[in-house]
Each structure stands twice: as structure tokens, then as C-alpha cells.
Scaffold this motif. Structure first.
Motif, PDB file in Angstrom:
ATOM      1  N   LEU A  74      -6.161  91.232 -87.410  1.00 22.03           N
ATOM      2  CA  LEU A  74      -7.467  91.772 -87.804  1.00 22.03           C
ATOM      3  C   LEU A  74      -8.342  92.008 -86.574  1.00 22.03           C
ATOM      4  CD1 LEU A  74      -9.370  92.620 -90.093  1.00 22.03           C
ATOM      5  CD2 LEU A  74     -10.269  90.298 -90.033  1.00 22.03           C
ATOM      6  N   TYR A  75      -8.301  91.092 -85.609  1.00 24.22           N
ATOM      7  CA  TYR A  75      -9.108  91.277 -84.403  1.00 24.22           C
ATOM      8  C   TYR A  75      -8.680  92.528 -83.639  1.00 24.22           C
ATOM      9  CZ  TYR A  75     -11.269  90.781 -79.905  1.00 24.22           C
ATOM     10  OH  TYR A  75     -11.988  91.050 -78.780  1.00 24.22           O
ATOM     11  N   ILE A  76      -7.386  92.772 -83.529  1.00 25.35           N
ATOM     12  CA  ILE A  76      -6.899  93.975 -82.851  1.00 25.35           C
ATOM     13  C   ILE A  76      -7.391  95.220 -83.590  1.00 25.35           C
ATOM     14  CG2 ILE A  76      -4.819  95.308 -82.287  1.00 25.35           C
ATOM     15  CD1 ILE A  76      -3.433  92.581 -81.748  1.00 25.35           C
ATOM     16  N   ASN A  77      -7.396  95.138 -84.924  1.00 28.15           N
ATOM     17  CA  ASN A  77      -7.896  96.246 -85.737  1.00 28.15           C
ATOM     18  C   ASN A  77      -9.372  96.505 -85.431  1.00 28.15           C
ATOM     19  OD1 ASN A  77      -8.123  98.193 -87.709  1.00 28.15           O
ATOM     20  ND2 ASN A  77      -7.176  96.970 -89.297  1.00 28.15           N
ATOM     21  N   VAL A  78     -10.164  95.444 -85.339  1.00 20.17           N
ATOM     22  CA  VAL A  78     -11.593  95.566 -85.012  1.00 20.17           C
ATOM     23  C   VAL A  78     -11.762  96.153 -83.613  1.00 20.17           C
ATOM     24  CG1 VAL A  78     -13.695  94.239 -84.521  1.00 20.17           C
ATOM     25  CG2 VAL A  78     -12.331  93.696 -86.529  1.00 20.17           C
ATOM     26  N   ALA A  79     -10.967  95.659 -82.660  1.00 19.42           N
ATOM     27  CA  ALA A  79     -11.070  96.138 -81.278  1.00 19.42           C
ATOM     28  C   ALA A  79     -10.694  97.615 -81.184  1.00 19.42           C
ATOM     29  CB  ALA A  79     -10.174  95.302 -80.366  1.00 19.42           C
ATOM     30  N   LEU A  89     -11.026 104.661 -69.892  1.00 19.54           N
ATOM     31  CA  LEU A  89     -10.785 103.224 -69.785  1.00 19.54           C
ATOM     32  C   LEU A  89     -12.075 102.470 -69.470  1.00 19.54           C
ATOM     33  CD1 LEU A  89      -8.864 100.801 -69.691  1.00 19.54           C
ATOM     34  CD2 LEU A  89      -8.365 101.383 -67.318  1.00 19.54           C
ATOM     35  N   ALA A  90     -12.947 103.055 -68.663  1.00 24.06           N
ATOM     36  CA  ALA A  90     -14.221 102.402 -68.317  1.00 24.06           C
ATOM     37  C   ALA A  90     -15.088 102.221 -69.563  1.00 24.06           C
ATOM     38  CB  ALA A  90     -14.958 103.215 -67.259  1.00 24.06           C
ATOM     39  N   GLU A  91     -15.174 103.266 -70.398  1.00 25.18           N
ATOM     40  CA  GLU A  91     -15.937 103.153 -71.645  1.00 25.18           C
ATOM     41  C   GLU A  91     -15.307 102.112 -72.572  1.00 25.18           C
ATOM     42  OE1 GLU A  91     -16.446 106.870 -73.698  1.00 25.18           O
ATOM     43  OE2 GLU A  91     -16.964 107.914 -71.848  1.00 25.18           O
ATOM     44  N   GLY A  92     -13.979 102.116 -72.648  1.00 25.77           N
ATOM     45  CA  GLY A  92     -13.260 101.156 -73.494  1.00 25.77           C
ATOM     46  C   GLY A  92     -13.468  99.733 -73.031  1.00 25.77           C
ATOM     47  N   THR A  93     -13.454  99.529 -71.729  1.00 27.59           N
ATOM     48  CA  THR A  93     -13.681  98.190 -71.182  1.00 27.59           C
ATOM     49  C   THR A  93     -15.078  97.700 -71.529  1.00 27.59           C
ATOM     50  OG1 THR A  93     -12.160  98.683 -69.370  1.00 27.59           O
ATOM     51  CG2 THR A  93     -13.648  96.820 -69.059  1.00 27.59           C
ATOM     52  N   LYS A  94     -16.058  98.582 -71.434  1.00 24.01           N
ATOM     53  CA  LYS A  94     -17.436  98.219 -71.776  1.00 24.01           C
ATOM     54  C   LYS A  94     -17.540  97.850 -73.260  1.00 24.01           C
ATOM     55  CE  LYS A  94     -22.149  99.933 -71.530  1.00 24.01           C
ATOM     56  NZ  LYS A  94     -23.017 101.058 -71.219  1.00 24.01           N
ATOM     57  N   ALA A  95     -16.887  98.626 -74.129  1.00 20.85           N
ATOM     58  CA  ALA A  95     -16.918  98.339 -75.573  1.00 20.85           C
ATOM     59  C   ALA A  95     -16.256  97.000 -75.879  1.00 20.85           C
ATOM     60  CB  ALA A  95     -16.230  99.466 -76.336  1.00 20.85           C
ATOM     61  N   ILE A  96     -15.154  96.707 -75.195  1.00 21.71           N
ATOM     62  CA  ILE A  96     -14.445  95.444 -75.425  1.00 21.71           C
ATOM     63  C   ILE A  96     -15.257  94.261 -74.903  1.00 21.71           C
ATOM     64  CG2 ILE A  96     -12.437  94.119 -74.621  1.00 21.71           C
ATOM     65  CD1 ILE A  96     -11.755  95.887 -76.956  1.00 21.71           C
ATOM     66  N   ILE A  97     -15.931  94.441 -73.785  1.00 21.86           N
ATOM     67  CA  ILE A  97     -16.779  93.362 -73.259  1.00 21.86           C
ATOM     68  C   ILE A  97     -17.902  93.070 -74.245  1.00 21.86           C
ATOM     69  CG2 ILE A  97     -18.467  92.811 -71.447  1.00 21.86           C
ATOM     70  CD1 ILE A  97     -16.534  94.178 -69.470  1.00 21.86           C
ATOM     71  N   LEU A 101     -18.813  89.550 -76.365  1.00 17.36           N
ATOM     72  CA  LEU A 101     -20.093  88.843 -76.285  1.00 17.36           C
ATOM     73  C   LEU A 101     -20.651  88.479 -77.656  1.00 17.36           C
ATOM     74  CD1 LEU A 101     -21.845  90.875 -73.447  1.00 17.36           C
ATOM     75  CD2 LEU A 101     -20.787  88.609 -73.289  1.00 17.36           C
ATOM     76  N   GLU A 102     -20.059  89.019 -78.718  1.00 20.15           N
ATOM     77  CA  GLU A 102     -20.530  88.704 -80.062  1.00 20.15           C
ATOM     78  C   GLU A 102     -20.189  87.252 -80.418  1.00 20.15           C
ATOM     79  OE1 GLU A 102     -18.964  91.559 -82.827  1.00 20.15           O
ATOM     80  OE2 GLU A 102     -19.958  93.225 -81.820  1.00 20.15           O
ATOM     81  N   LYS A 103     -21.006  86.680 -81.303  1.00 21.91           N
ATOM     82  CA  LYS A 103     -20.780  85.309 -81.748  1.00 21.91           C
ATOM     83  C   LYS A 103     -19.481  85.238 -82.535  1.00 21.91           C
ATOM     84  CE  LYS A 103     -23.047  81.564 -84.261  1.00 21.91           C
ATOM     85  NZ  LYS A 103     -22.052  81.223 -85.243  1.00 21.91           N
ATOM     86  N   VAL A 104     -18.676  84.221 -82.272  1.00 18.19           N
ATOM     87  CA  VAL A 104     -17.403  84.036 -82.963  1.00 18.19           C
ATOM     88  C   VAL A 104     -17.617  83.035 -84.107  1.00 18.19           C
ATOM     89  CG1 VAL A 104     -15.010  83.300 -82.721  1.00 18.19           C
ATOM     90  CG2 VAL A 104     -16.140  84.457 -80.824  1.00 18.19           C
ATOM     91  N   PRO A 105     -17.561  83.509 -85.357  1.00 18.37           N
ATOM     92  CA  PRO A 105     -17.736  82.577 -86.477  1.00 18.37           C
ATOM     93  C   PRO A 105     -16.463  81.766 -86.720  1.00 18.37           C
ATOM     94  CG  PRO A 105     -17.447  84.802 -87.295  1.00 18.37           C
ATOM     95  CD  PRO A 105     -17.457  84.885 -85.802  1.00 18.37           C
ATOM     96  N   ARG A 144      -5.267  92.466 -72.816  1.00 18.32           N
ATOM     97  CA  ARG A 144      -3.916  93.008 -72.957  1.00 18.32           C
ATOM     98  C   ARG A 144      -3.909  94.272 -73.810  1.00 18.32           C
ATOM     99  NH1 ARG A 144      -0.174  87.693 -74.015  1.00 18.32           N
ATOM    100  NH2 ARG A 144      -1.356  86.296 -72.673  1.00 18.32           N
ATOM    101  N   LEU A 145      -4.804  94.338 -74.784  1.00 25.51           N
ATOM    102  CA  LEU A 145      -4.871  95.512 -75.651  1.00 25.51           C
ATOM    103  C   LEU A 145      -5.331  96.746 -74.881  1.00 25.51           C
ATOM    104  CD1 LEU A 145      -4.553  96.585 -78.540  1.00 25.51           C
ATOM    105  CD2 LEU A 145      -6.960  95.995 -78.906  1.00 25.51           C
ATOM    106  N   LEU A 146      -6.233  96.560 -73.935  1.00 25.31           N
ATOM    107  CA  LEU A 146      -6.689  97.691 -73.127  1.00 25.31           C
ATOM    108  C   LEU A 146      -5.520  98.342 -72.389  1.00 25.31           C
ATOM    109  CD1 LEU A 146     -10.067  96.439 -71.644  1.00 25.31           C
ATOM    110  CD2 LEU A 146      -9.727  98.388 -73.173  1.00 25.31           C
ATOM    111  N   ARG A 147      -4.563  97.531 -71.941  1.00 23.81           N
ATOM    112  CA  ARG A 147      -3.393  98.075 -71.250  1.00 23.81           C
ATOM    113  C   ARG A 147      -2.502  98.896 -72.178  1.00 23.81           C
ATOM    114  NH1 ARG A 147      -1.608  92.641 -69.029  1.00 23.81           N
ATOM    115  NH2 ARG A 147      -3.712  91.905 -69.161  1.00 23.81           N
ATOM    116  N   CYS A 148      -2.550  98.600 -73.482  1.00 17.22           N
ATOM    117  CA  CYS A 148      -1.762  99.373 -74.458  1.00 17.22           C
ATOM    118  C   CYS A 148      -2.525 100.606 -74.923  1.00 17.22           C
ATOM    119  CB  CYS A 148      -1.443  98.519 -75.685  1.00 17.22           C
ATOM    120  SG  CYS A 148      -0.426  97.095 -75.372  1.00 17.22           S
TER     121      CYS A 148
END
Length: 174
Positions: A74-79, A89-97, A101-105, A144-148
Motif C-alpha cells: 500500500l505504501y508503494i501504491n501511495v508513493a 527524478l528531482a521532482e520525484g525525489t522532492k515528492a518522496i521527501i 515528512l508526513e506523520k506515520v500513524p 529504492r522505489l525511486l531507482r525503479c
């Protein structure tokens, strides 16, 4: 048939909220034990099995490591959903960062997607241990997902980003 985790032998593995805190091949600080770099870990499994497992609406659990595999799927789906509009890749890295930073419930808190799958934490200490583990495993998965999801030249890999449109277990991703 859904792909299950190969991490079924849980002797000596710490658990939190009914989920094993499996070793990771990671340089990110956190509660996860360090895994051997030559062996695959749960993040490798989640990324490898994602494109097959995302098509399933039901997931029968054969081991407690499958719970972590479901969470990571599910997390990969969200990412991937966050990466969908990123053209470099720069935009993707910013989105992933920003996602990192979001709170992990944790189970029992609003926003946790699998309320009945994971046990409620019996103490605040276990809740924080599980939160820190999930944060560490999410950061490692993101890297690791960014590399894929992006080719070496920095352009999006359409064969990965196309899966952002899929709903895993009929859960709507924000």
C-alpha cells in the motif's frame, strides 16, 4: 495467486503490534536490525512483488511478515501516486521527501489504513517503536522505489508509474 513473504522464520525477531521488525539493508537510522547486504530483505520483496500483488483484492496472511508486505504494498501504491505527476527524478525525489515528512500513524490512530490487521500497541513505548520502524522502512522503500520508477537518465519509467492507477485491496489512496 498472491505472492507471500519468504520471511516466515521469526525466531529471535522483535515484534511490535503483532508485526515482526525484520532486518533491513539500510543506512537509515532506526530500530530495524541491519541485514546482510547479500540477502534480500522485506523491502526488496515488496518492490519485487508489488506489480503482481497490487492486482489482488484479498490477501490471505500466511505469516506475520505478510502483514508488513501488505503495508509496504500500500505504501508503494501511495508513493507511486505521488510520483505520478513528477516528470523528473528531482521532482520525484522532492515528492518522496515530502511524503516521508508526513506523520506515520500506528494502529489505533486515525489514518492508519489496516485497523484490524495489526494489533493495538499495549503501551506508548511499543507504539513509538512501531512508528519509528515504519518510518525507517518507508524511507528505505522510498529510496529504492525511486531507482525503479525513474530511469538512470532521470526520466519516468512508465512501466512502473502506470501502477499508480491501481487500487490495492480496494483501498482508495489519497
Amino acid at each position: 495467486m498472491v505472492y507471500h513473504s519468504s520471511f516466515v522464520d521469526e525466531e529471535g525477531i522483535t515484534k511490535a503490534c503483532g508485526c515482526p521488525l525484520l532486518p533491513l539493508k539500510s543506512h537509515i537510522k532506526g530500530p530495524a536490525p541491519v541485514s546482510n547486504k547479500d540477502r534480500s530483505d522485506i523491502v526488496d520483496e515488496a518492490i519485487t512483488f508489488f506489480r503482481a500483488n497490487v492486482f489482488f483484492r484479498n490477501f490471505d496472511i500466511k505469516s506475520s511478515a505478510d502483514k508488513l508486505l501488505i503495508y509496504l504494498t500500500l505504501y508503494i501504491n501511495v508513493a507511486l501516486k505521488r510520483l505520478e505527476g513528477c516528470r523528473t527524478l528531482a521532482e520525484g525525489t522532492k515528492a518522496i521527501i515530502n511524503l516521508g515528512l508526513e506523520k506515520v500513524p500506528v494502529p489505533g490512530e486515525p489514518g492508519f489504513p489496516f485497523g484490524g490487521l495489526f494489533a493495538l500497541p499495549p503501551s506508548q513505548r511499543e507504539a513509538e517503536l512501531f512508528r519509528n520502524y515504519l518510518k525507517q522502512i518507508r524511507e528505505e522503500t522510498s529510496g529504492r522505489l525511486l531507482r525503479c520508477a525513474y530511469r538512470p537518465n532521470g526520466t519516468p519509467n512508465k512501466w512502473w508509474l502506470a501502477f499508480a492507477k491501481r487500487k490495492f485491496m480496494n483501498i482508495i489512496v489519497p
